[in-house]
Design a protein around this motif. Structure first.
Motif, short mmCIF file in Angstrom:
data_model
loop_
_atom_site.label_atom_id
_atom_site.label_comp_id
_atom_site.label_asym_id
_atom_site.label_seq_id
_atom_site.Cartn_x
_atom_site.Cartn_y
_atom_site.Cartn_z
N LEU A 292 1.56 -6.76 -15.14
CA LEU A 292 0.79 -5.60 -15.60
C LEU A 292 -0.52 -5.42 -14.85
CD1 LEU A 292 1.45 -5.84 -19.44
CD2 LEU A 292 2.67 -4.51 -17.71
N GLY A 293 -0.88 -6.39 -14.04
CA GLY A 293 -2.07 -6.24 -13.21
C GLY A 293 -1.81 -5.42 -11.95
N PHE A 294 -0.56 -5.04 -11.74
CA PHE A 294 -0.19 -4.26 -10.56
C PHE A 294 0.16 -2.83 -10.97
CE2 PHE A 294 0.54 -8.64 -9.46
CZ PHE A 294 0.08 -8.73 -8.15
N SER A 295 -0.11 -1.89 -10.09
CA SER A 295 0.13 -0.48 -10.39
C SER A 295 1.62 -0.15 -10.33
CB SER A 295 -0.61 0.40 -9.38
OG SER A 295 -0.26 1.76 -9.55
N SER A 296 2.04 0.72 -11.25
CA SER A 296 3.41 1.24 -11.23
C SER A 296 3.47 2.63 -10.62
CB SER A 296 3.98 1.28 -12.65
OG SER A 296 3.28 2.24 -13.43
N SER A 297 2.33 3.14 -10.15
CA SER A 297 2.32 4.47 -9.53
C SER A 297 2.98 4.41 -8.16
CB SER A 297 0.88 4.97 -9.39
OG SER A 297 0.29 5.16 -10.65
N VAL A 298 3.71 5.45 -7.82
CA VAL A 298 4.34 5.52 -6.50
C VAL A 298 3.51 6.40 -5.59
CG1 VAL A 298 6.66 5.07 -7.39
CG2 VAL A 298 5.85 7.44 -7.19
N SER B 206 0.82 -1.21 0.00
CA SER B 206 0.00 0.00 0.00
C SER B 206 0.85 1.26 0.00
CB SER B 206 -0.94 0.02 1.21
OG SER B 206 -0.20 0.19 2.41
N PHE B 207 2.16 1.11 0.27
CA PHE B 207 3.03 2.29 0.23
C PHE B 207 4.35 1.92 -0.42
CE2 PHE B 207 6.05 5.47 1.57
CZ PHE B 207 5.33 6.65 1.44
#
Length: 733
Positions: free
Chosen positions: A177-183, A143-144
């Motif tokens: 690709l099912g996971f977010s790359s946003s930080v 989550s972080f």
């Protein structure tokens, strides 16, 4: 933006055509560094292609936790290196992150000789997706996930923050690709974030653009618009992750104007950001100080916790995941709300002494003094219009309700600095948990610290504060001004340092309570005076809590009546035994004599929370202790709590008020550690059972039959019969 994204598409095609096997300027490793980790996982292939530029290392902190927030830290190399994860600021930035409880991932990425942009940011996005995809395996808190980097690594970390959701830069490195790359946040250390601003806005561009020309694959001159695809500033919008920026004023590699330029653009877009210009700091040299490194981890902590969450604690300290102090407790709409100040690891000094350091406020609430909600950040120093945005002076606050509105009063240093005294501000909300709107000006007629807002039975609200003595006055209808001159309340009180007043009313009597240093060079007691009207005159009555047994210098507090009981909230330095400016809120019950005077309160570990027998009972928060010792569970993380050490026969502890319900338990469960084993006697309601603790070098959850025919509310006693053991918690099931 569309034009830039079209350029990116062309660049991506060029990058795929020019990709090469591992090469570039890389492989240099720093001398061996003592990295502050408990485990290291080296040379993990995050892309699955066997290339050195797609390897990463994982470092886990020495503190033991179920999961760790993550920072991906990226080395600097002017994008020339594809294998420098072993020199990624391990002894400075990485160690600071590990010591603060963050897992650190240090990746390699493709160099400018391996592939053209956007290959480099696509690698970093692939790393972020890999972190989330492998969270369970490496105990990551998915989550972080933040990004950090130095120089070109700072550029990539900043780009990761501003390009969340930009599909043209996503790539498919490593899949997942099912996971977010946003930080969730980014730390920019000396990064070149706007390659079109390297001459600091001058009309003539004299900068040597060789590194960025290498990574883009074409000359800068004549292609300025195309180079915007490389700039982190190009993609800024209000949805970007928070960014903290560090840059040296003497940086001769990346011009220092990059930092304030980036800050201003982020701030204008409404992105949470902080800027630290390091006087005399070079490109890495003289940059990594206690102040800057702690400011980095404080920023990440603030971002990570600003939305709050839920937690359970029925013992002392009350708030177990962060430092907290100066608690102001009130009941609104049948629920108890707690408004404390928020200590953080210090970046402020009083001369050469580390000092109180508070930059924001959270509000907490509970229905039962056991199950708590952290409603998150409600006021931050950077948002106070009249305040110094980096004063770290958000000291003791208070909150009051009037006509359906909630008024949160707080002190802060004004923009011209602490030397000109403190101001008292106010933020207003429609709900006791916020959101709060900070008012433009300070409360007229006040000047000082530690405001207390008291609402009398007739609806009149008074504000009391500490400044040249304790003073108070009636608030105006708009709650923004003291009507008439303030009244001195403590002129007849015993001499000594005073602060932190708190007023309450009981059975028609007004109580003015406050911290008082009664001895030369001593620490604070809590004492009180009584009167027949809110502004006095007051008669001093005495001390109701003695000086802290831990030597904590301050002890601010509040009284509240909740569900028919009176409680005292106060603070000690439980989670910071060596530094009493990082404190923790506690609560204990209060009683009064027939004449209304306060029965002295003795601090307890047990606190006031409700526990079922099936809960994990932390017996180190005992009601009574004979012989047994208490120590921290984790020397690297005091927030992990405590353990009880039973080393001598008859060592015992008692934990009171445990609800066994209507059905007697049949099993005793405990988390234990014992080198050679032990026998303990477990007593509940006069019934005892001897329990064998197995020999176990590591912490183990053990079970034993224990048919204790007990129900209802009972005390639990654990006593050592033989051997020795450490116990974290016990439970009955």
């Amino acid at each position: 933006m569309r034009k830039v994204l079209m350029i990116i598409a062309c660049l991506a095609a060029a990058a795929s055509l020019q990709a090469q096997p591992a090469g570039g300027f890389g492989g240099f490793q720093m001398p061996k560094i003592d990295v502050h980790c408990s485990e290291k996982f080296a040379d993990i292939d995050y892309a699955g292609d066997g290339q050195v530029y797609h390897k990463l290392d994982v470092y886990l902190p020495r503190m033991q936790k179920a999961s760790y927030p993550v920072v991906v830290h990226i080395y600097g190399s002017a994008w020339y290196s594809n294998n420098s994860k072993g020199m990624a600021d391990l002894g400075t930035i990485v160690n600071a992150l590990l010591d603060a409880g963050y897992a650190v991932v240090t990746p390699n990425h493709r160099s400018s000789q391996d592939a053209r942009f956007p290959a480099q940011i696509q690698d970093i996005k692939g790393v972020v997706r890999w972190v989330r995809a492998n969270a369970d395996k490496y105990r990551f808190d998915a989550s972080f996930v933040a990004a950090s980097g130095f120089s070109s690594g700072g550029h990539l970390a900043s780009l990761a923050a501003t390009t969340g959701g930009v599909q043209e830069l996503e790539g498919e490195v490593g899949g997942n690709l099912g996971f977010s790359s946003s930080v969730n946040a980014a730390c920019d250390w000396s990064g070149p974030v706007d390659l079109n601003y390297m001459s600091c806005g001058g009309t003539t561009d004299t900068w040597n653009h060789a590194p960025e020309e290498a990574v883009m694959g074409f000359p800068f001159a004549g292609n300025e618009e195309r180079f915007k695809a490389l700039d982190a500033t190009t993609y800024i919008d209000a949805d970007d992750a928070p960014v903290v920026i560090f840059h040296g004023t003497a940086d001769n590699v990346v011009p220092s104007c990059q930092a304030p330029h980036f800050y201003e653009l982020l701030d204008k877009a409404g992105v949470r950001t902080e800027l630290y210009m390091v006087e005399g700091g070079g490109h890495g040299f003289n940059m990594y100080t206690e102040y800057t490194l702690r400011s980095m981890t404080n920023f990440l902590d603030k971002v990570r916790t600003e939305k709050g969450g839920s937690f359970v604690t029925g013992t002392n300290p009350v708030i177990t995941g962060a430092f907290s102090a100066d608690p102001s407790a009130h009941v609104f709409n049948g629920r108890l709300y707690l408004y404390p100040s928020h200590d953080i690891p210090t970046v402020k000094y009083q001369g050469e002494q580390p000092w109180f350091c508070m930059s924001d406020y959270h509000v907490y609430s509970t229905d039962d003094l056991t199950h708590w909600t952290d409603h998150g950040n409600i006021v931050d120093q950077k948002d106070v219009p009249w305040g110094e945005p980096a004063a770290y002076s958000m000291w003791a606050p208070d909150c009051v309700e009037k006509d359906g509105k909630y008024y949160f009063y707080f002190p802060n240093a004004p923009k011209r600095g602490r030397g000109f005294g403190f101001g008292i501000g106010v933020a207003v909300a429609d709900d006791p948990a916020g959101p709060f709107t900070i008012q433009e000006n300070t409360v007229k007629g006040t000047g000082g610290i530690d405001p207390c807002a008291f609402k009398d039975d007739d609806g009149t609200v008074y504000l009391i504060w500490s400044g040249m003595g304790m003073r108070g006055g009636k608030l105006s209808a708009d709650m923004m001004e003291i009507e008439g001159p303030a009244v001195r309340l403590d002129a007849t009180f015993p001499k000594g340092q005073t602060e932190g007043p708190f007023m309450f009313k009981r059975n028609g009597k007004y109580y003015l309570t406050y911290p008082w240093v009664r001895l030369e060079g001593g620490t604070e007691t809590l004492c009180y005076a009584m009167a027949d009207s809110p502004l006095g005159p007051y008669e001093f009555k005495g001390v109701f809590m003695e000086e802290s047994p831990t030597g904590c210098w301050t002890n601010h507090h509040s009284f509240v009546e909740f569900n028919g009981e009176w409680y005292l909230f106060y603070h000690h330095n439980d989670f910071s035994p060596d530094f009493d400016k990082n404190r923790s809120v506690r609560v204990d019950k209060v009683s009064f004599r027939e004449d209304g005077t306060i029965v002295p309160v003795v601090p307890t570990w047990r606190g006031v929370g409700y526990f079922k027998a099936s809960d994990e009972l932390n017996i180190d928060r005992y009601s009574e202790c004979v012989g047994a010792k208490v120590d921290y569970l984790d020397e690297f993380n005091y927030f992990a709590g405590w353990k009880t050490l039973f080393t001598q026969q008859y060592d015992r502890v008692r934990f009171n008020d445990v609800d066994f319900g209507a059905k007697a338990p049949s099993r005793f469960v405990a988390r234990v550690r014992s080198e050679k084993g032990a026998v303990v006697n477990v007593t509940v309601g006069g019934r005892s059972k001897k329990v064998t603790v197995p020999a176990c070098a590591d912490w183990t959850v053990m079970e034993a039959k224990a048919k204790l025919k007990v129900t209802g509310m009972q005390d639990v006693t654990v006593e050592l019969v033989s051997g020795s053991a450490e116990i974290d918690w016990v439970s009955f099931r």
